[in-house]
Write an enzyme that holds these catalytic residues in place. Structure first.
Site, PDB file in Angstrom:
ATOM      1  N   ARG A  15     -13.226 -19.417  23.662  1.00  0.00           N
ATOM      2  CA  ARG A  15     -14.023 -18.616  22.716  1.00  0.00           C
ATOM      3  C   ARG A  15     -15.508 -18.982  22.768  1.00  0.00           C
ATOM      4  O   ARG A  15     -16.347 -18.255  22.267  1.00  0.00           O
ATOM      5  CB  ARG A  15     -13.459 -18.785  21.295  1.00  0.00           C
ATOM      6  CG  ARG A  15     -12.115 -18.089  21.103  1.00  0.00           C
ATOM      7  CD  ARG A  15     -11.415 -18.505  19.806  1.00  0.00           C
ATOM      8  NE  ARG A  15     -10.731 -19.803  19.924  1.00  0.00           N
ATOM      9  CZ  ARG A  15      -9.997 -20.356  18.964  1.00  0.00           C
ATOM     10  NH1 ARG A  15      -9.865 -19.736  17.792  1.00  0.00           N
ATOM     11  NH2 ARG A  15      -9.411 -21.526  19.138  1.00  0.00           N
ATOM     12  N   LYS A  22     -15.740 -27.457  25.573  1.00  0.00           N
ATOM     13  CA  LYS A  22     -16.186 -27.208  24.193  1.00  0.00           C
ATOM     14  C   LYS A  22     -16.684 -28.462  23.488  1.00  0.00           C
ATOM     15  O   LYS A  22     -17.758 -28.446  22.876  1.00  0.00           O
ATOM     16  CB  LYS A  22     -15.055 -26.564  23.381  1.00  0.00           C
ATOM     17  CG  LYS A  22     -15.437 -26.330  21.931  1.00  0.00           C
ATOM     18  CD  LYS A  22     -14.452 -25.429  21.217  1.00  0.00           C
ATOM     19  CE  LYS A  22     -13.201 -26.159  20.817  1.00  0.00           C
ATOM     20  NZ  LYS A  22     -12.336 -25.308  19.955  1.00  0.00           N
ATOM     21  N   SER A 386     -64.427 -38.146  28.486  1.00  0.00           N
ATOM     22  CA  SER A 386     -63.645 -36.909  28.531  1.00  0.00           C
ATOM     23  C   SER A 386     -63.392 -36.479  29.968  1.00  0.00           C
ATOM     24  O   SER A 386     -64.236 -36.675  30.846  1.00  0.00           O
ATOM     25  CB  SER A 386     -64.410 -35.789  27.822  1.00  0.00           C
ATOM     26  OG  SER A 386     -64.469 -36.082  26.457  1.00  0.00           O
TER      27      SER A 386
HETATM   28  C1  UD1 Z   1      -6.020 -25.610  14.818  1.00  0.00           C
HETATM   29  C2  UD1 Z   1      -4.765 -25.735  13.952  1.00  0.00           C
HETATM   30  C3  UD1 Z   1      -4.967 -24.970  12.658  1.00  0.00           C
HETATM   31  C4  UD1 Z   1      -6.171 -25.518  11.940  1.00  0.00           C
HETATM   32  C5  UD1 Z   1      -7.414 -25.488  12.837  1.00  0.00           C
HETATM   33  C6  UD1 Z   1      -8.523 -26.280  12.173  1.00  0.00           C
HETATM   34  C7  UD1 Z   1      -2.808 -26.014  15.409  1.00  0.00           C
HETATM   35  C8  UD1 Z   1      -1.648 -25.341  16.052  1.00  0.00           C
HETATM   36  N1  UD1 Z   1      -3.608 -25.241  14.683  1.00  0.00           N
HETATM   37  O1  UD1 Z   1      -6.177 -24.247  15.192  1.00  0.00           O
HETATM   38  O2  UD1 Z   1      -3.818 -25.108  11.821  1.00  0.00           O
HETATM   39  O3  UD1 Z   1      -6.402 -24.758  10.750  1.00  0.00           O
HETATM   40  O4  UD1 Z   1      -7.163 -26.098  14.107  1.00  0.00           O
HETATM   41  O5  UD1 Z   1      -9.745 -26.181  12.870  1.00  0.00           O
HETATM   42  O6  UD1 Z   1      -2.939 -27.209  15.548  1.00  0.00           O
HETATM   43  N2  UD1 Z   1      -6.110 -28.744  22.176  1.00  0.00           N
HETATM   44  C9  UD1 Z   1      -5.605 -29.555  23.165  1.00  0.00           C
HETATM   45  N3  UD1 Z   1      -4.523 -29.127  23.889  1.00  0.00           N
HETATM   46  C10 UD1 Z   1      -3.912 -27.951  23.651  1.00  0.00           C
HETATM   47  C11 UD1 Z   1      -4.431 -27.127  22.623  1.00  0.00           C
HETATM   48  C12 UD1 Z   1      -5.524 -27.556  21.905  1.00  0.00           C
HETATM   49  O7  UD1 Z   1      -6.114 -30.646  23.414  1.00  0.00           O
HETATM   50  O8  UD1 Z   1      -2.930 -27.665  24.340  1.00  0.00           O
HETATM   51  C13 UD1 Z   1      -7.277 -29.211  21.393  1.00  0.00           C
HETATM   52  C14 UD1 Z   1      -8.485 -28.326  21.527  1.00  0.00           C
HETATM   53  O9  UD1 Z   1      -9.336 -28.762  22.580  1.00  0.00           O
HETATM   54  C15 UD1 Z   1      -9.180 -28.497  20.177  1.00  0.00           C
HETATM   55  C16 UD1 Z   1      -8.033 -28.837  19.238  1.00  0.00           C
HETATM   56  O10 UD1 Z   1      -6.952 -29.213  20.042  1.00  0.00           O
HETATM   57  O11 UD1 Z   1     -10.129 -29.549  20.174  1.00  0.00           O
HETATM   58  C17 UD1 Z   1      -7.650 -27.675  18.346  1.00  0.00           C
HETATM   59  O12 UD1 Z   1      -7.268 -26.578  19.150  1.00  0.00           O
HETATM   60  P1  UD1 Z   1      -7.776 -25.115  18.815  1.00  0.00           P
HETATM   61  O13 UD1 Z   1      -7.283 -24.191  19.863  1.00  0.00           O
HETATM   62  O14 UD1 Z   1      -9.208 -25.122  18.506  1.00  0.00           O
HETATM   63  O15 UD1 Z   1      -6.922 -24.854  17.482  1.00  0.00           O
HETATM   64  P2  UD1 Z   1      -7.203 -23.766  16.356  1.00  0.00           P
HETATM   65  O16 UD1 Z   1      -6.724 -22.458  16.835  1.00  0.00           O
HETATM   66  O17 UD1 Z   1      -8.586 -23.870  15.912  1.00  0.00           O
HETATM   67 CA    CA Z   2     -10.365 -25.146  16.531  1.00  0.00          CA
END
Ligand code: UD1
Ligand code: CA
Length: 446
Positions: A15, A22, A386
């Site tokens: 995103r 990120k 200067s």
């Molecule tokens: C997540 C939460 C959501 C919460 C929100 C808060 C889950 C399923 N959802 O959603 O409940 O309200 O954050 O900001 O946890 N990441 C990994 N490996 C993966 C997937 C993600 O390392 O396979 C890391 C991403 O880099 C990121 C973090 O986990 O730093 C959160 O992932 P992201 O996709 O941003 O989750 P949200 O959809 O924001």
């Molecule tokens: Ca997030």
């Protein structure tokens, strides 16, 4: 109880629409991941494991500079899967783990500390917050007794779930051995076919461990998923840094116009005028005055000094007591000693300017020959005329003077005058004759 941290940072961050991972995007001059690591350290978390993408070499290198370990999550199968991939590294760890996401740059040590406390009292803790717009955050569904029953991800939520305003921030504290047992039991039977970290509380509950919700400030808990959210996080961080500086006694005439770096040090009773930008590594001591539209990084400014307006202090600029640095003056790797002045339109690089010296308008240190950098040393009380070009390496002795417009290529002894200048000729009446000739020429053409 020993404390370990797991920071999830393996997501692609699609995103953001950026080639850069990120969590490496900066807020107040530091990668988001750096903010999370430093908040964890401040909460006495001794071991920190960052979960990274296989292509996340930059993330791993950065984590290492902050003393954190890292693991690779081979496939991005969800936040629960990501947290579980830290398991092997922590297999011998018997304390409490705290999990956080790498995209929450505003998180504070206090929230981690409160999570540890709640975990110690209840068995497990997760952080919740109530944002103005719950948007796509996971919703926290509470039990009749106020404990967390389960979390519903937005993509799996019913309209009734979506009406819940308490959101999951993404911080979880549990006993390490419990935690890795629960993550091993996660399934991906959901809208995104992912192993959700957010399914852990329900598994804990089935295991007889209740999860308490620690409420945190909404401004602290925002997760950054897009450029717009990154800009919002920056704005919130700037507000926080400004209030902290004001609280410590720094004078800010128009705080909302001053841009801070995470490590900016402003001592009490310094004065910062509007539209000043601080890059990393700046210290402004008590009694220093930074005038409007100045840009400082890697610099220190002592009491009684005046910098700007429109000054640029680059890394290694050291401005001592009572120095004046005026408009359009650039300093790089240069020490300006007590009471010296460079008031207008000057570049001083790789130099030392002795106490009380005066640097005339338009002075330039020619410090770079296209291959190497060279030093310029200007003695105490020297007077640089200067538009002097100082071709480094070169020394101007104490009390010496250089004539305006000179190109100084050899050392100038103390108290000497160095002048390099074509001799001035006077041609009496020449200007008048020139004008009449040109006027006649113009008249004959029209
Ligand atoms: C997540 C939460 C959501 C919460 C929100 C808060 C889950 C399923 N959802 O959603 O409940 O309200 O954050 O900001 O946890 N990441 C990994 N490996 C993966 C997937 C993600 O390392 O396979 C890391 C991403 O880099 C990121 C973090 O986990 O730093 C959160 O992932 P992201 O996709 O941003 O989750 P949200 O959809 O924001
Ligand atoms: Ca997030």
């Amino acid at each position: 109880m020993a404390r370990a941290g797991i920071i999830l940072a393996a997501g692609l961050g699609t995103r953001m629409k950026s080639a850069k991972p990120k969590v490496m995007h900066e807020v107040a001059g530091r990668a988001m991941l750096g903010h999370v690591i430093s908040a964890m350290r401040a909460a006495d978390v001794t071991r920190i494991v960052v979960v990274t993408h296989k292509d996340g070499e930059a993330v791993r290198a950065f984590a290492a500079t902050l003393g954190a370990e890292s693991v690779i999550q081979e496939k991005q199968l969800g936040t629960g899967h990501a947290a579980a991939s830290a398991g092997p590294l922590l297999s011998d760890f018997a304390g409490t783990v705290i999990v956080a996401y790498g995209d929450m740059p505003l998180v504070t040590a206090d929230t981690f500390l409160r999570s540890f406390e709640a975990q110690a009292g209840h068995g497990m803790a997760m952080v919740g917050f109530t944002p103005d717009d719950p948007g796509a955050y996971g919703r926290m569904i509470l039990d009749h007794d106020g404990h967390l029953d389960h979390i519903v991800e937005f993509k799996d939520a019913s309209d009734e779930d979506k009406a819940v305003r308490l959101c999951n921030a993404g911080i979880l504290a549990a006993k390490a051995s419990d935690f890795f047992r629960w993550t091993a039991g996660l399934t991906n039977d959901n809208a995104q076919n992912e192993y959700y970290l957010t399914d852990v509380p329900a598994l804990a509950k089935a295991d007889g461990v209740r999860c308490v919700v620690v409420e945190a400030d909404k401004a602290e808990m925002m997760g950054v998923n897009s450029r717009g959210e990154l800009a919002r996080a920056e704005g919130l961080m700037q507000q926080r840094l400004r209030s902290a500086a004001l609280g410590m006694g720094a004078g800010l005439v128009a705080p909302e116009t001053v841009h801070f770096c995470f490590d900016t040090v402003l001592e009490p009773d310094c004065l910062i005028e509007p539209y000043v930008v601080f890059g990393p590594g700046v210290t402004v001591r008590s009694g220093a005055h930074i005038r409007a539209f100045s840009h400082l990084e890697g610099a220190s400014v002592a009491g009684g000094a005046i910098v700007g307006p429109y000054a640029r202090l680059r890394p290694g600029a050291i401005v001592e007591e009572d120095v004046h640095i005026g408009n359009f003056v650039e300093l790089k790797n240069t020490r300006i000693e007590k009471g010296a002045k460079a008031n207008h339109l000057t570049y001083l690089g790789d130099a030392r300017v002795g106490p009380g010296a005066n640097i005339g308008c338009g002075t330039i240190t020619c410090n770079y020959d296209g291959f190497f950098k060279h030093k310029t040393d200007i003695g105490a009380g020297a007077f640089i005329g200067s538009d002097t070009a100082l071709v480094a390496p070169v020394k101007v002795g104490d009390g010496a003077i250089t004539g305006a417009g000179s190109v100084i290529t050899r050392d100038v002894p103390a108290n000497a005058l160095a002048v390099t200048r074509a001799e001035q000729r006077i041609l009496e009446g020449w200007a008048e004759k020139f004008r009449s000739r040109k006027k006649a020429e113009k008249a004959s053409k029209t």
